[in-house]
Write a protein that holds these residues in place. Structure first.
Motif, PDB file in Angstrom:
ATOM      1  N   GLY A  81      -3.989   6.625   5.322  1.00 43.34           N
ATOM      2  CA  GLY A  81      -3.191   6.175   6.459  1.00 43.34           C
ATOM      3  C   GLY A  81      -2.401   4.930   6.110  1.00 43.34           C
ATOM      4  N   CYS A  82      -1.720   4.961   4.961  1.00 39.90           N
ATOM      5  CA  CYS A  82      -1.093   3.765   4.390  1.00 39.90           C
ATOM      6  C   CYS A  82       0.068   3.235   5.216  1.00 39.90           C
ATOM      7  CB  CYS A  82      -0.611   4.071   2.982  1.00 39.90           C
ATOM      8  SG  CYS A  82       0.634   5.398   2.932  1.00 39.90           S
ATOM      9  N   TYR A  88       1.169  -1.773  -3.067  1.00 43.53           N
ATOM     10  CA  TYR A  88       1.439  -1.512  -4.481  1.00 43.53           C
ATOM     11  C   TYR A  88       2.496  -2.458  -5.035  1.00 43.53           C
ATOM     12  CZ  TYR A  88       3.616   0.500  -8.589  1.00 43.53           C
ATOM     13  OH  TYR A  88       4.167   0.665  -9.845  1.00 43.53           O
ATOM     14  N   PHE A  89       3.557  -2.658  -4.300  1.00 38.05           N
ATOM     15  CA  PHE A  89       4.667  -3.474  -4.789  1.00 38.05           C
ATOM     16  C   PHE A  89       4.261  -4.942  -4.904  1.00 38.05           C
ATOM     17  CE2 PHE A  89       6.249   0.269  -2.618  1.00 38.05           C
ATOM     18  CZ  PHE A  89       7.005   0.841  -3.627  1.00 38.05           C
ATOM     19  N   ARG A  90       3.419  -5.402  -4.005  1.00 37.73           N
ATOM     20  CA  ARG A  90       2.901  -6.773  -4.116  1.00 37.73           C
ATOM     21  C   ARG A  90       2.014  -6.921  -5.345  1.00 37.73           C
ATOM     22  NH1 ARG A  90      -0.565  -7.380   0.152  1.00 37.73           N
ATOM     23  NH2 ARG A  90      -0.031  -5.464   1.264  1.00 37.73           N
ATOM     24  N   VAL A  97      -3.369  -6.315 -13.110  1.00 35.07           N
ATOM     25  CA  VAL A  97      -3.366  -5.026 -12.409  1.00 35.07           C
ATOM     26  C   VAL A  97      -2.482  -4.011 -13.118  1.00 35.07           C
ATOM     27  CG1 VAL A  97      -2.721  -3.876 -10.256  1.00 35.07           C
ATOM     28  CG2 VAL A  97      -3.895  -6.084 -10.189  1.00 35.07           C
ATOM     29  N   VAL A  98      -1.331  -4.455 -13.600  1.00 35.15           N
ATOM     30  CA  VAL A  98      -0.349  -3.550 -14.189  1.00 35.15           C
ATOM     31  C   VAL A  98      -0.952  -2.789 -15.369  1.00 35.15           C
ATOM     32  CG1 VAL A  98       1.875  -3.406 -15.365  1.00 35.15           C
ATOM     33  CG2 VAL A  98       1.565  -5.010 -13.466  1.00 35.15           C
ATOM     34  N   GLY A  99      -0.847  -1.455 -15.302  1.00 35.11           N
ATOM     35  CA  GLY A  99      -1.335  -0.603 -16.378  1.00 35.11           C
ATOM     36  C   GLY A  99      -2.811  -0.305 -16.324  1.00 35.11           C
ATOM     37  N   MET A 100      -3.571  -1.079 -15.527  1.00 40.25           N
ATOM     38  CA  MET A 100      -5.022  -0.875 -15.438  1.00 40.25           C
ATOM     39  C   MET A 100      -5.450  -0.279 -14.098  1.00 40.25           C
ATOM     40  SD  MET A 100      -6.449  -4.415 -17.080  1.00 40.25           S
ATOM     41  CE  MET A 100      -8.131  -3.879 -16.773  1.00 40.25           C
ATOM     42  N   THR A 101      -4.546  -0.287 -13.135  1.00 38.45           N
ATOM     43  CA  THR A 101      -4.898   0.154 -11.790  1.00 38.45           C
ATOM     44  C   THR A 101      -3.825   1.080 -11.261  1.00 38.45           C
ATOM     45  OG1 THR A 101      -5.884  -2.035 -11.438  1.00 38.45           O
ATOM     46  CG2 THR A 101      -5.614  -0.624  -9.509  1.00 38.45           C
ATOM     47  N   SER A 102      -4.248   2.211 -10.727  1.00 36.50           N
ATOM     48  CA  SER A 102      -3.303   3.118 -10.076  1.00 36.50           C
ATOM     49  C   SER A 102      -3.530   3.081  -8.574  1.00 36.50           C
ATOM     50  CB  SER A 102      -3.454   4.549 -10.611  1.00 36.50           C
ATOM     51  OG  SER A 102      -4.766   5.024 -10.401  1.00 36.50           O
ATOM     52  N   PHE A 103      -2.438   3.200  -7.839  1.00 36.10           N
ATOM     53  CA  PHE A 103      -2.477   3.115  -6.383  1.00 36.10           C
ATOM     54  C   PHE A 103      -2.079   4.464  -5.786  1.00 36.10           C
ATOM     55  CE2 PHE A 103      -2.245  -1.137  -7.871  1.00 36.10           C
ATOM     56  CZ  PHE A 103      -2.906  -1.920  -6.936  1.00 36.10           C
ATOM     57  N   TRP A 104      -2.919   4.942  -4.900  1.00 38.85           N
ATOM     58  CA  TRP A 104      -2.714   6.232  -4.247  1.00 38.85           C
ATOM     59  C   TRP A 104      -2.611   5.989  -2.751  1.00 38.85           C
ATOM     60  CZ3 TRP A 104      -3.282  10.874  -7.286  1.00 38.85           C
ATOM     61  CH2 TRP A 104      -3.634  10.624  -8.626  1.00 38.85           C
ATOM     62  N   GLU A 105      -1.562   6.536  -2.155  1.00 41.55           N
ATOM     63  CA  GLU A 105      -1.361   6.359  -0.717  1.00 41.55           C
ATOM     64  C   GLU A 105      -1.183   7.715  -0.044  1.00 41.55           C
ATOM     65  OE1 GLU A 105       0.640   1.911  -0.597  1.00 41.55           O
ATOM     66  OE2 GLU A 105       1.924   3.656  -0.192  1.00 41.55           O
ATOM     67  N   VAL A 106      -1.831   7.839   1.112  1.00 45.19           N
ATOM     68  CA  VAL A 106      -1.801   9.096   1.858  1.00 45.19           C
ATOM     69  C   VAL A 106      -1.482   8.805   3.314  1.00 45.19           C
ATOM     70  CG1 VAL A 106      -3.126  11.127   2.564  1.00 45.19           C
ATOM     71  CG2 VAL A 106      -3.535  10.101   0.316  1.00 45.19           C
ATOM     72  N   ASP A 107      -0.619   9.596   3.894  1.00 47.70           N
ATOM     73  CA  ASP A 107      -0.340   9.505   5.329  1.00 47.70           C
ATOM     74  C   ASP A 107       0.284  10.822   5.780  1.00 47.70           C
ATOM     75  OD1 ASP A 107       0.077   8.520   7.967  1.00 47.70           O
ATOM     76  OD2 ASP A 107       0.304   6.493   7.173  1.00 47.70           O
ATOM     77  N   LEU A 152       1.411  10.548  -1.140  1.00 49.86           N
ATOM     78  CA  LEU A 152       1.180  11.944  -0.771  1.00 49.86           C
ATOM     79  C   LEU A 152       1.195  12.120   0.737  1.00 49.86           C
ATOM     80  CD1 LEU A 152      -1.813  12.683  -3.191  1.00 49.86           C
ATOM     81  CD2 LEU A 152       0.631  13.098  -3.601  1.00 49.86           C
ATOM     82  N   GLY A 153       1.889  13.137   1.195  1.00 55.83           N
ATOM     83  CA  GLY A 153       1.954  13.454   2.614  1.00 55.83           C
ATOM     84  C   GLY A 153       0.934  14.509   2.994  1.00 55.83           C
TER      85      GLY A 153
END
Length: 666
Positions: A81-82, A88-90, A97-107, A152-153
């Protein structure tokens, strides 16, 4: 898909505007949220602080997760419910964080489609994506994939579709994962939201689930909150199913999460926000909605449930271990219930808060100022209100348009019959100046207002002013505490001689109470009783101090209470014999709301009474109200009260109510 999910999606738009406003005002370090709004809208300071504290809580949990997994080659953050959040942009600005963390958003697919379009059309955002491409999710939603960011929707209520979409897009189920759900599960049917919690507990073997949403729907503020979302056709469904924090903890533990810790937002503020950050926020803009912020924070929580290796790491760790933190206790055991009834005749002119009231004759109550409804809008009120009793019924109202619009002033009946007005404010940066003497005419029901100068001026509000006298016969008005801007009067303890409106140097012995505001004071044995108040730390106090006269000076005594009186502020007080009566107010150290407290001023013994409001057919808020002890000494009348309930609207008590005091108090 959730039925009629359009209104729920619209809550994202309001939230995004509020976040962008808070960022623009300097509360939240976010350069990107403005990209997701088509217009600017400056929110009130109360909204800013609420969203700032929400951001603090989520950021705190993200930092803990990154620290707990710093030795892992890769981590995942999954935001359910992002909405239009810019997380992610912040985080792209942080090297760790860069390259070590992936961000997944769903709504919802419709929300994701709009967000993807904004990202693709905004160079500032698009440039932070690495090898991005549009993707079609198997259930028909349009998403966006890049190396570290996946959008992802998918409807969260369809667990099978959610699982498939994440699996197809490459989520690593064994990778340490932080699941974020900010005010999203509460809109779902409880069974569906619990399925999401259980699904995450089954599929993610090393994970932490962070939940931020509402609770406590049944007290007055909670009722206003719940009714607001119902009016938006986006009811808080899971809040009804899980109204208390303990039920949320049990919910997670039953669904496979090994550890679960949660704090309401008052607890989080006091234990997890650095003092330096609190001071920074205080400097941004003038603020005077303390009650509303504390009530809002007592109806929102942050929860962190962990499993796998992450269960071995304490979540929501306090950053301060001194006395500034709080721990919230259950509601007290009430000695008895006090019946509350509204006046039988409609009284419309007292729908206000931040006003002051006093009895000017056995059948007349005078009320000054406050904030309420006038000219078909909410505003500072410019009238002096008289409520008259006829044939044992309080029925007649008279409004006299002689008030200058100040609120949060003091109103002190003097021995000679006059009424003294001191202080108050027009806005948090504009204090009222001078003093006023009000003279009430019992024959004509008119009020004469006499303006008097003060040298130097008081320039404070949320203070108290009580008439006191020394044994030698000198009479003064004792002024204590309050909020202020620049003022020559820096002392917390002041004595005013009302004949010539001069401040006097009066010797006071004993330990002076800590600086506070929004406390209460009333006369007793020629001196005064001070109770409660909000300290400079931002926490209420439960202390009671007695200012007692000697021959040529006053002495402060601190009254030890048993059991300890729960800290509170924005209450009212009265003394009957040797018993102090405290009415309403705001507390944050206990669940529930304050009712009526009785303190024996000779022994310090405390009894708590619940208010029985079943016959009152609206949410009765007892802060920023006024109360008057009626001549029979058996009943109290409570007038006005309420406030701006965060973003849920302004609530004003509809009618004055009467409390029948129990025999042990009379």
């Amino acid at each position: 898909m959730m039925k009629n999910d359009g209104p729920v999606q619209k809550t994202n738009d309001f939230s995004t505007l509020s976040k962008a406003s808070a960022a623009a005002a300097g509360y939240i370090p976010d350069l990107f949220q403005k990209c997701f709004v088509s217009r600017t809208c400056r929110r009130a300071p109360l909204i800013h602080r609420g969203y700032w504290l929400r951001s603090q809580a989520i950021t705190h949990c993200i930092r803990e997760f990154l620290q707990d997994t710093e030795l892992c080659p890769h981590r995942q953050v999954l935001s359910l419910g992002c909405g239009f959040d810019s997380l992610y942009f912040r985080m792209c600005r942080e090297e760790s964080v860069v390259g070590m963390t992936s961000f997944w958003e769903v709504d919802f697919p419709a929300v994701v489609k709009r967000k993807r379009q904004v990202i693709e059309q905004t160079e500032e955002l698009r440039s932070l994506l690495v090898s991005s491409s549009e993707c079609s999710v198997s259930v028909g939603g349009i998403g966006l994939l890049s190396r570290d960011y996946k959008l992802l929707g998918v409807d969260l209520s369809d667990i099978s579709a959610l699982d498939s979409a994440l699996d197809d897009a490459g989520l690593t189920w064994l990778c340490p994962t932080l699941v974020l759900a900010e005010v999203v599960l509460c809109y779902m049917e409880p069974e569906r939201s619990t399925e999401v919690i259980g699904w995450a507990g089954r599929r993610l073997h090393n994970a932490r689930f962070v939940l931020y949403e509402q609770f406590s729907p049944c007290d007055p503020f909670g009722q206003v909150m719940m009714n607001h979302f119902v009016s938006l056709n986006s009811a808080l469904r899971s809040v009804v199913k899980y109204p208390q924090l303990e039920e949320q903890v049990k919910r997670f533990l039953q669904k496979g999460w090994e550890k679960c810790r949660m704090l309401d937002m008052n607890e989080f503020f006091s234990t997890c926000v650095p003092d330096s950050e609190k001071l920074r926020i205080e400097s941004l803009e003038q603020f005077d909605e303390f009650e509303e912020l504390h009530l809002k924070c007592s109806h929102y929580f942050i929860l962190a449930a962990s499993r796998g290796v992450l269960a071995d790491c304490l979540a929501l760790q306090p950053i301060c271990c001194d006395q500034t933190g709080i721990s919230v206790s259950p509601a007290p055991e009430f000695y008895a219930a006090v019946p509350v009834t509204s006046l039988p005749v409609p009284i419309c002119g007292l729908r206000r808060f931040g006003h002051r009231s006093c009895l000017v004759s056995p059948q007349v109550i005078l009320t000054t100022g406050g904030f309420g409804k006038g000219n078909h809008k909410h505003q500072r009120l410019g009238d002096i209100h008289l409520l008259l009793q006829e044939k044992d019924i309080w029925t007649e109202e008279i409004s006299i348009s002689q008030w200058d619009g100040r609120l949060l002033h003091s109103l002190t009946p003097l021995a000679g019959g006059d009424i003294l007005v001191l202080g108050g404010r027009f806005s948090p940066s504009h204090p009222a100046k001078g003093a006023q003497i009000l003279q009430y005419d019992q024959i004509t029901h008119s009020v004469t207002v006499i303006k008097r100068d003060l040298h130097p001026d008081l320039q404070r509000w949320r203070h108290t002013a009580t008439e006191v006298s020394l044994c030698a016969g000198q009479q003064y008005v004792f002024v204590f505490g309050g909020c202020s801007v620049a003022s020559e009067l820096q002392e917390d303890v002041l004595f005013l001689q009302t004949d010539d409106m001069c401040w006097m140097q009066v010797h006071v012995e004993g330990v002076v109470p800590s600086r506070c505001h929004s406390h209460s004071a009333c006369a007793w044995k020629g001196g005064a009783v001070l109770s409660g108040g909000l300290l400079q730390s931002g926490l209420p106090t439960g202390s009671i101090y007695l200012l007692l006269p000697q021959d040529q000076h006053f002495t402060f005594y601190k009254l030890d209470t048993s059991p300890p009186l729960t800290p509170r502020y924005s209450h009212t007080s009265h003394v009957i014999g040797d018993k102090l009566i405290l009415v309403g107010g705001v507390w944050i150290h206990r669940r529930g709301i304050p009712g009526l407290s009785m303190v024996d001023l000779l022994t310090g013994h405390v009894r708590e009474f619940e208010l029985y409001t079943v016959t009152v057919d609206w949410p009765l808020m007892l802060h920023a109200h006024s109360s008057v002890l009626l001549p029979d000494m058996k009943t109290l009348m409570l007038l006005g009260g309420g406030g701006t309930c965060f973003s849920f609207g302004t609530h004003l008590n509809l009618q004055p109510v009467v409390l029948d005091l129990p025999p042990c108090i009379r």
